[in-house]
Structures are given as structure tokens and as C-alpha cells.
Motif scaffolding. Sequence first.
Motif, PDB file in Angstrom:
ATOM      1  N   ASP A  29       0.843  -1.192   0.000  1.00  0.00           N
ATOM      2  CA  ASP A  29       0.000   0.000   0.000  1.00  0.00           C
ATOM      3  C   ASP A  29       0.886   1.252   0.000  1.00  0.00           C
ATOM      4  N   LYS A  30       0.932   1.937  -1.135  1.00  0.00           N
ATOM      5  CA  LYS A  30       1.870   3.050  -1.247  1.00  0.00           C
ATOM      6  C   LYS A  30       1.585   4.149  -0.219  1.00  0.00           C
ATOM      7  N   GLY A  31       0.328   4.268   0.235  1.00  0.00           N
ATOM      8  CA  GLY A  31       0.023   5.245   1.281  1.00  0.00           C
ATOM      9  C   GLY A  31       0.598   4.810   2.623  1.00  0.00           C
ATOM     10  N   VAL A  45      -0.942  10.697  -5.626  1.00  0.00           N
ATOM     11  CA  VAL A  45      -0.453  11.644  -6.628  1.00  0.00           C
ATOM     12  C   VAL A  45       0.902  12.149  -6.143  1.00  0.00           C
ATOM     13  N   GLU A  46       1.921  11.928  -6.958  1.00  0.00           N
ATOM     14  CA  GLU A  46       3.283  12.299  -6.558  1.00  0.00           C
ATOM     15  C   GLU A  46       3.836  13.375  -7.467  1.00  0.00           C
ATOM     16  N   GLN A  47       4.704  14.172  -6.912  1.00  0.00           N
ATOM     17  CA  GLN A  47       5.488  15.054  -7.771  1.00  0.00           C
ATOM     18  C   GLN A  47       6.337  14.170  -8.685  1.00  0.00           C
ATOM     19  N   SER A  94      13.162  12.317 -15.675  1.00  0.00           N
ATOM     20  CA  SER A  94      14.122  11.229 -15.893  1.00  0.00           C
ATOM     21  C   SER A  94      15.071  10.988 -14.716  1.00  0.00           C
ATOM     22  N   PRO A  95      14.522  10.608 -13.550  1.00  0.00           N
ATOM     23  CA  PRO A  95      15.421  10.319 -12.433  1.00  0.00           C
ATOM     24  C   PRO A  95      16.214   9.055 -12.751  1.00  0.00           C
ATOM     25  N   ARG A  96      17.390   8.913 -12.175  1.00  0.00           N
ATOM     26  CA  ARG A  96      18.077   7.615 -12.279  1.00  0.00           C
ATOM     27  C   ARG A  96      17.333   6.667 -11.340  1.00  0.00           C
ATOM     28  N   GLU A  97      17.117   5.432 -11.790  1.00  0.00           N
ATOM     29  CA  GLU A  97      16.373   4.451 -10.984  1.00  0.00           C
ATOM     30  C   GLU A  97      17.341   3.387 -10.495  1.00  0.00           C
ATOM     31  N   LEU A  98      17.569   3.396  -9.182  1.00  0.00           N
ATOM     32  CA  LEU A  98      18.553   2.522  -8.554  1.00  0.00           C
ATOM     33  C   LEU A  98      17.847   1.569  -7.610  1.00  0.00           C
ATOM     34  N   ALA A 112       7.869  -1.720 -20.741  1.00  0.00           N
ATOM     35  CA  ALA A 112       9.317  -1.575 -20.569  1.00  0.00           C
ATOM     36  C   ALA A 112       9.838  -2.638 -19.602  1.00  0.00           C
ATOM     37  N   LYS A 113       8.971  -3.043 -18.648  1.00  0.00           N
ATOM     38  CA  LYS A 113       9.409  -4.023 -17.657  1.00  0.00           C
ATOM     39  C   LYS A 113       9.483  -5.433 -18.220  1.00  0.00           C
ATOM     40  N   TYR A 114       8.454  -5.823 -19.000  1.00  0.00           N
ATOM     41  CA  TYR A 114       8.347  -7.251 -19.338  1.00  0.00           C
ATOM     42  C   TYR A 114       8.379  -7.566 -20.819  1.00  0.00           C
ATOM     43  N   GLN A 125      -1.040  -1.612  -6.117  1.00  0.00           N
ATOM     44  CA  GLN A 125      -0.848  -2.301  -7.389  1.00  0.00           C
ATOM     45  C   GLN A 125       0.636  -2.552  -7.529  1.00  0.00           C
ATOM     46  N   GLY A 126       1.068  -2.868  -8.705  1.00  0.00           N
ATOM     47  CA  GLY A 126       2.486  -3.045  -8.973  1.00  0.00           C
ATOM     48  C   GLY A 126       2.680  -3.188 -10.459  1.00  0.00           C
ATOM     49  N   SER A 127       3.917  -3.434 -10.873  1.00  0.00           N
ATOM     50  CA  SER A 127       4.240  -3.592 -12.295  1.00  0.00           C
ATOM     51  C   SER A 127       3.824  -2.383 -13.130  1.00  0.00           C
ATOM     52  N   SER A 128       3.754  -1.217 -12.500  1.00  0.00           N
ATOM     53  CA  SER A 128       3.410   0.036 -13.186  1.00  0.00           C
ATOM     54  C   SER A 128       1.985   0.043 -13.733  1.00  0.00           C
ATOM     55  N   ILE A 129       1.159  -0.941 -13.360  1.00  0.00           N
ATOM     56  CA  ILE A 129      -0.213  -1.011 -13.860  1.00  0.00           C
ATOM     57  C   ILE A 129      -1.040   0.107 -13.225  1.00  0.00           C
ATOM     58  N   GLY A 130      -1.807   0.818 -14.067  1.00  0.00           N
ATOM     59  CA  GLY A 130      -2.668   1.885 -13.561  1.00  0.00           C
ATOM     60  C   GLY A 130      -1.955   3.198 -13.299  1.00  0.00           C
ATOM     61  N   PHE A 157       8.936   6.227 -19.091  1.00  0.00           N
ATOM     62  CA  PHE A 157       9.193   5.776 -17.736  1.00  0.00           C
ATOM     63  C   PHE A 157       9.106   4.258 -17.713  1.00  0.00           C
ATOM     64  N   TYR A 158       9.358   3.669 -16.548  1.00  0.00           N
ATOM     65  CA  TYR A 158       9.488   2.212 -16.478  1.00  0.00           C
ATOM     66  C   TYR A 158       8.091   1.612 -16.363  1.00  0.00           C
ATOM     67  N   ASP A 159       7.379   1.604 -17.500  1.00  0.00           N
ATOM     68  CA  ASP A 159       5.992   1.128 -17.508  1.00  0.00           C
ATOM     69  C   ASP A 159       5.948  -0.385 -17.734  1.00  0.00           C
ATOM     70  N   ASN A 190      11.786   5.316  -3.400  1.00  0.00           N
ATOM     71  CA  ASN A 190      10.526   5.246  -4.150  1.00  0.00           C
ATOM     72  C   ASN A 190       9.609   4.194  -3.556  1.00  0.00           C
ATOM     73  N   GLU A 191      10.097   2.960  -3.400  1.00  0.00           N
ATOM     74  CA  GLU A 191       9.205   1.933  -2.864  1.00  0.00           C
ATOM     75  C   GLU A 191       9.971   0.711  -2.414  1.00  0.00           C
ATOM     76  N   ILE A 192       9.255  -0.160  -1.691  1.00  0.00           N
ATOM     77  CA  ILE A 192       9.766  -1.477  -1.323  1.00  0.00           C
ATOM     78  C   ILE A 192       8.819  -2.516  -1.910  1.00  0.00           C
TER      79      ILE A 192
HETATM   80  N1  LIG Z   1       7.503  10.528  -8.868  1.00  0.00           N
HETATM   81  C1  LIG Z   1       7.993   9.981  -9.994  1.00  0.00           C
HETATM   82  N2  LIG Z   1       8.793  10.701 -10.839  1.00  0.00           N
HETATM   83  C2  LIG Z   1       9.285  10.148 -11.981  1.00  0.00           C
HETATM   84  N3  LIG Z   1       9.037   8.881 -12.379  1.00  0.00           N
HETATM   85  C3  LIG Z   1       8.249   8.122 -11.611  1.00  0.00           C
HETATM   86  C4  LIG Z   1       7.696   8.621 -10.366  1.00  0.00           C
HETATM   87  N4  LIG Z   1       6.963   7.639  -9.808  1.00  0.00           N
HETATM   88  C5  LIG Z   1       7.043   6.581 -10.642  1.00  0.00           C
HETATM   89  N5  LIG Z   1       7.811   6.852 -11.722  1.00  0.00           N
HETATM   90  C6  LIG Z   1       8.092   5.907 -12.850  1.00  0.00           C
HETATM   91  O1  LIG Z   1       7.067   4.913 -12.862  1.00  0.00           O
HETATM   92  C7  LIG Z   1       7.612   3.615 -12.559  1.00  0.00           C
HETATM   93  C8  LIG Z   1       6.636   2.814 -11.705  1.00  0.00           C
HETATM   94  O2  LIG Z   1       6.352   3.489 -10.486  1.00  0.00           O
HETATM   95  P1  LIG Z   1       6.369   2.735  -9.096  1.00  0.00           P
HETATM   96  O3  LIG Z   1       6.005   3.694  -8.031  1.00  0.00           O
HETATM   97  O4  LIG Z   1       7.673   2.048  -8.944  1.00  0.00           O
HETATM   98  O5  LIG Z   1       5.173   1.701  -9.252  1.00  0.00           O
HETATM   99  P2  LIG Z   1       5.096   0.101  -9.253  1.00  0.00           P
HETATM  100  O6  LIG Z   1       4.816  -0.276  -7.832  1.00  0.00           O
HETATM  101  O7  LIG Z   1       3.973  -0.217 -10.164  1.00  0.00           O
HETATM  102  O8  LIG Z   1       6.433  -0.418  -9.713  1.00  0.00           O
HETATM  103  C9  LIG Z   1       8.935   3.917 -11.880  1.00  0.00           C
HETATM  104  O9  LIG Z   1       9.830   2.828 -12.010  1.00  0.00           O
HETATM  105  C10 LIG Z   1       9.389   5.170 -12.636  1.00  0.00           C
HETATM  106  O10 LIG Z   1       9.895   4.816 -13.926  1.00  0.00           O
END
Ligand SMILES: Nc1ncnc2c1ncn2[C@@H]1O[C@H](COP(=O)(O)OP(=O)(O)O)[C@@H](O)[C@H]1O
Length: 356
Positions: free
Chosen positions: A140-142, A223-225, A229-233, A262-264, A192-197, A257-259, A316-318
Amino acid sequence: MKRVLLLYGGRSSEHEVSCLSARSVLAAIDRDRYEVVPVGITRDGRWTLTDGVIQPRAGRALPEVADSGPTVALVGSKDGARLVQVDEDGETAKVVGRIDVAFPVLHGPWGEDGTVQGLLATVGVPYVGADVTASSIGIDKGAMKAAFAARGLPQGPYVSVHRRRWDTDPSLVAGTLEDQLPYPWFVKPARQGSSIGIGRVATRDELEAALVEAYGYDDVAIVEQGFASPRELEVGVLGNEDIEVTAPGEIRPSHEFYDFEAKYLDDSELVVPADIPAEVAERIDHLAREAYRAIGCTGMARVDFFLTADGDLLVNEINTIPGFTPNSMFPRLWDAEGVTYPQLVDRLLDFAQEPA
Ligand SMILES: Nc1ncnc2c1ncn2[C@@H]1O[C@H](COP(=O)(O)OP(=O)(O)O)[C@@H](O)[C@H]1O
Ligand SMILES: [Mg+2]
């Protein structure tokens, strides 16, 4: 020989991703130590005994659980849990066998969120990965962001918007968001996960479609700021009491972005180890441990970071059940540490044996 219940598929929209993950786990699991009982969960939640062959149907890119195998269920007993098969008449059942440990290779709701973990705990089956509470906070992202904030972890600005608030007064919601967050925004379903939605919103006109999409998966949207193109580590974490963290890897998405695609489906580039300064890697190691502790995680997790153009390192997340597909970061990260895929699976099953 330990008998492992491998659970895959499931009711979430990450059904196919779970099948891909499970196929890799099945191929890697050490058959000298473990006897695998593969159980596919159909999209509508039926547990089916399968032969462990996970292939896409003709004309499909991704595999799914066929709705054809016999129905099975877990029952607890004094000397351990049993898997039972319900006969075709629906009236009688027979025992398939004892279950020593479960490996839920399930992503998203109804699998990664504590529901299946609760079922396993109730019948007394040790299982791989986070417990009920950590799983439900992690999905739960919240709740996850609140747990991270309570531990003082650096995160980007965000606002949660319940569907009811949006339905009641959309322009008030839009105005409040504009007061709090500079455009662009990332709009996500909370669970959710896998960038769905997930959608990116650059102007007020785009907000409604993005929220409607997110509300297709959950009543709460985050809703996030958005960062440019952040680096994703990302790092892998393993362990219960004593934890180990891999060196960071970097994702270079093939899309804006990593939709999901792009993931699968496309080849996004995974750079392991990431080319970053030692101080950044050290800080990530520290923050990953803190994030793991913040939700009370055990077993494993992948912790994901953004390094923004301004040089801010943000959590960003766990993910408590990270992807295990051939393209997945989690097994790649461990491989770079000298832990092969079969060894990784072995260690995860060992962590599940430890008493809580
Ligand atoms: N605040 C943000 N700014 C820029 N890119 C973002 C942001 N949030 C998500 N993204 C992009 O969307 C992708 C999926 O978001 P994420 O929160 O990781 O959701 P999921 O749980 O579905 O993986 C990230 O890997 C990134 O590429
Ligand atoms: Mg993610």
C-alpha cells in the motif's frame, strides 16, 4: 526432502508476471533438496494442481494459469498442513500430500499484500517472504510512505486522494493538488504493482483520465510530484534478523518511464552494478536497511530509489515479492554478489524455516 508449495498466477493484474517469475523459480529450485508441488491460482482465485509446465497459450506473449487442473486447498492438522484435492463430484476430497513450506511467487493484491500470507499462517505453513503486516504495509503506497516518513526516510512530495473526495468535488481536489505539488505528477493506484494503472499528468486536463485509470485498481490514488528522468537505482535485501544488501543496480527504461511494457515486453537495460559514486552506494545501503526495518520486513525485498537531476536520493518503494523473471533485477543483483539463482531460492526457503 522438503515439500514446497509453489503458488503462482493469482487474482491480481500481475497474474502473467507471476507466471513468468514462477517459471524461473521452478527451473532453479534444487530438486535434490526440495520436492515441488506447483499450484496455479486462476484469475478468479481457484487453486489448481498443475504439472508445473508454464507456457503461454498460442498467440499470447505471456503465460497464464489454465482453468483446467483439479481444485486443491490447504488444511491444517496437528502434524502439519496437507494439500487436499477436491474430487470432480465436488463432494469428496483426497489428500495430495504434506506441505512443509510455501513459496508464494505472487505479485500485487491477493498475493503480495498479506492475504495469502494470512491463509498460510492460519494453517501453520512457514512461507517465504514478509509476514502479514509487512506485506500489507509494503503493498500500500500510502501506508508504506507513512511508515517511511515515520522513520525519517527521504521521499518525494505526494498526496493521497480517495475516490470519494474526487467524485464529490473534482475541481477542489485539482486545486488542492496544484497548491501542493508542481507539475508533472505521477498518479498511481495505492495498491498495485508492475506500473499497472500509473499515469503521468502534465496539465490539469490530464488529471481526470489518470485518476479514473488509477481508481480502476484501488479506491485510493497516490499523486506524486514527478521527477524528470530520475536515475532508478535498486537493491536486493535478504534476511530476517541479520540482513544483507546487494550493491545497487540501475534500470535504464526503454520507454519514457518504467511502464509495464518496458518491464516485461521490451528490453529495458539493467546495469549491475550501477555506475555511481561510492558515497551514493553507501547511502543507498543504509536507506535500504532502514526501509526494510520501517515496514518490519523479513525474508526478502527489493528497495527502489530515485536519484534526481538535482542530486536528491529518494526512496521510491519497497517490494516484498520482487520480480523473479529472467529480466528481473532481484536475481540479477544477487548473482552479481555471487549468489546464483538456485542458491538464492535455497536461502529464501531456509529463511522461511526460521521460527518467527
Ligand atoms: N515521482 C515519480 N517521478 C518520476 N518517475 C516516476 C515517479 N513515480 C514513478 N515513476 C516511474 O514509474 C515507474 C513505476 O512506479 P512505481 O512507483 O515504482 O510503481 P510500481 O509499484 O507499479 O512499480 C517507476 O519505475 C518510474 O519509472
Ligand atoms: Mg516500481
